[in-house]
Scaffold this motif. Structure first.
Motif, short mmCIF file in Angstrom:
data_model
loop_
_atom_site.label_atom_id
_atom_site.label_comp_id
_atom_site.label_asym_id
_atom_site.label_seq_id
_atom_site.Cartn_x
_atom_site.Cartn_y
_atom_site.Cartn_z
N GLU A 1 0.83 -1.21 0.00
CA GLU A 1 0.00 0.00 0.00
C GLU A 1 0.86 1.25 0.00
OE1 GLU A 1 -2.34 -3.42 1.42
OE2 GLU A 1 -0.35 -2.64 1.88
N ILE A 2 1.97 1.23 0.73
CA ILE A 2 2.86 2.39 0.78
C ILE A 2 3.55 2.62 -0.56
CG2 ILE A 2 5.01 3.26 1.80
CD1 ILE A 2 4.16 1.83 4.42
N LEU A 3 4.05 1.55 -1.16
CA LEU A 3 4.97 1.69 -2.29
C LEU A 3 4.29 1.68 -3.65
CD1 LEU A 3 7.74 -0.66 -0.91
CD2 LEU A 3 7.83 1.85 -1.03
N CYS A 4 3.16 0.99 -3.80
CA CYS A 4 2.57 0.90 -5.14
C CYS A 4 1.05 0.75 -5.11
CB CYS A 4 3.20 -0.23 -5.93
SG CYS A 4 3.03 -1.87 -5.18
N LYS B 1 -5.69 5.10 -2.07
CA LYS B 1 -4.44 4.51 -1.58
C LYS B 1 -4.32 4.73 -0.08
CE LYS B 1 0.60 4.93 -2.09
NZ LYS B 1 1.73 5.36 -2.94
N ALA B 2 -4.68 5.92 0.40
CA ALA B 2 -4.64 6.21 1.83
C ALA B 2 -5.64 5.34 2.58
CB ALA B 2 -4.91 7.69 2.09
N GLN B 3 -6.81 5.08 1.98
CA GLN B 3 -7.79 4.20 2.61
C GLN B 3 -7.24 2.78 2.75
OE1 GLN B 3 -11.51 4.41 0.46
NE2 GLN B 3 -11.54 6.65 0.54
N MET B 4 -6.55 2.31 1.70
CA MET B 4 -5.94 0.99 1.78
C MET B 4 -4.91 0.94 2.91
SD MET B 4 -5.29 0.07 -2.24
CE MET B 4 -4.61 -1.57 -1.90
N LEU B 5 -4.08 1.96 2.99
CA LEU B 5 -3.05 1.98 4.02
C LEU B 5 -3.67 2.09 5.41
CD1 LEU B 5 -0.05 1.96 4.67
CD2 LEU B 5 0.01 4.43 4.28
N ALA B 6 -4.76 2.84 5.52
CA ALA B 6 -5.42 2.99 6.82
C ALA B 6 -6.02 1.69 7.32
CB ALA B 6 -6.50 4.07 6.73
N LEU C 1 1.81 4.64 15.40
CA LEU C 1 2.51 5.86 15.02
C LEU C 1 1.75 7.11 15.46
CD1 LEU C 1 3.94 4.95 11.51
CD2 LEU C 1 5.21 5.36 13.61
N GLN C 2 0.42 7.04 15.46
CA GLN C 2 -0.36 8.17 15.96
C GLN C 2 -0.02 8.44 17.43
OE1 GLN C 2 -4.32 6.80 14.81
NE2 GLN C 2 -4.59 8.66 13.61
N ALA C 3 0.07 7.37 18.21
CA ALA C 3 0.40 7.52 19.63
C ALA C 3 1.84 8.02 19.82
CB ALA C 3 0.20 6.20 20.36
N TYR D 1 1.67 7.93 9.67
CA TYR D 1 1.63 6.77 8.78
C TYR D 1 1.15 7.16 7.39
CZ TYR D 1 0.90 1.70 7.96
OH TYR D 1 0.95 0.41 7.52
N LEU D 2 0.05 7.89 7.34
CA LEU D 2 -0.49 8.32 6.05
C LEU D 2 0.28 9.52 5.50
CD1 LEU D 2 -4.35 8.01 6.63
CD2 LEU D 2 -2.70 6.27 5.94
#
Length: 249
Positions: free
Chosen positions: A19-22, A184-189, A198-200, A207-208
């Motif tokens: 999700e991050i790379l492609c 893409k952001a929805q997939m990563l989420a 990472l939010q904490a 992350y996004l």
């Protein structure tokens, strides 16, 4: 068995790498009617500071399934332990068998040089399986008629940096994913276990945001808001035409 002419396999080390790379390119291919498969060599069992290996691995597998399903794709894992991915006989056979089952025409994986060895070893497994799975005696699984060596592309290393030189890598093709960036952001989420950590830790949705920053940087190469970059493997016996450029001009 899917039609090999329309099957993409994104073969990465960990859940969320694809999700991050492609992710944007996978979305575009899905919209063209391609059968999308996302696979990881590792189970993601080191993806938590608090949960035991088996519990976080199960969570991350479900996250991978959910992300792939957002674009009608299928998730697979070889379930090797994190930070222990190695190119050895047994793992190589598992990778070849997976490729034989999926029968891809297009494969996207990690580059040879990346920030951690799980990625680099996955690169070796992908190269081996892409070359070997069409060989009749390489696997005991059925071989589909007309099976051939697929197009092979390498996504960016993390942050687009060669870890051995500190220099940015130069892609051979960059694809516009501006229209796809929110999906893409929805997939990563979907990989909530990593996002929430990472939010904490950062106090923000790093992350996004990190994904979008790199996609925006790649967009500057072609004058678009967001993009993803790749290098094509052009070794002996591999297809030489730039399939991504033909499909996603």
């Amino acid at each position: 068995m899917s039609d090999q002419a329309n099957v993409v396999l994104c073969f990465m080390a960990h859940p969320d790498d694809a999700e991050i790379l492609c992710g944007g390119v996978l979305i575009r291919l899905a919209e063209l009617g391609w059968d999308v498969h996302i696979a990881t060599t590792a189970a993601g069992d080191c993806g938590s500071e608090k949960l035991p290996r088996t519990e976080i691995a199960a969570i991350r597998k479900n996250e991978g399934i959910a992300a792939a399903q957002l674009i009608g794709g299928t998730y697979h894992t070889l379930a090797e332990p994190d930070v222990n991915v190695v190119f050895d006989k047994s793992t190589n056979r598992k990778a070849i068998d997976l490729f034989r089952q999926i029968c891809p025409t297009l494969v996207i994986t990690h580059p040879r040089e990346d920030y951690m060895l799980d990625h680099e070893q996955t690169h070796l497994l992908a190269r081996s399986a892409a070359f070997s799975f069409p060989i009749p005696n390489a696997s005991s699984l059925p071989l589909a008629p007309g099976t051939h060596i697929p197009h092979l592309y390498y996504a960016d290393p993390i942050e687009g940096i060669n870890p051995y030189t500190g220099e940015p890598v130069t892609p051979t093709i960059t694809i516009d994913v501006s229209r796809e960036i929110e999906k893409k952001a929805q997939m990563l989420a979907c990989h909530a276990s990593q996002r929430e950590w990472l939010q904490a830790h950062h106090g923000m949705d790093e992350y996004l945001e990190a994904m979008k920053r790199h996609s925006a940087q790649r967009g500057t190469l072609i004058g678009t808001d967001y993009a993803e970059s790749f290098r094509q493997h052009l070794g002996h016996a591999f297809p030489q035409n730039d399939l991504l450029a033909e499909l996603l001009p």
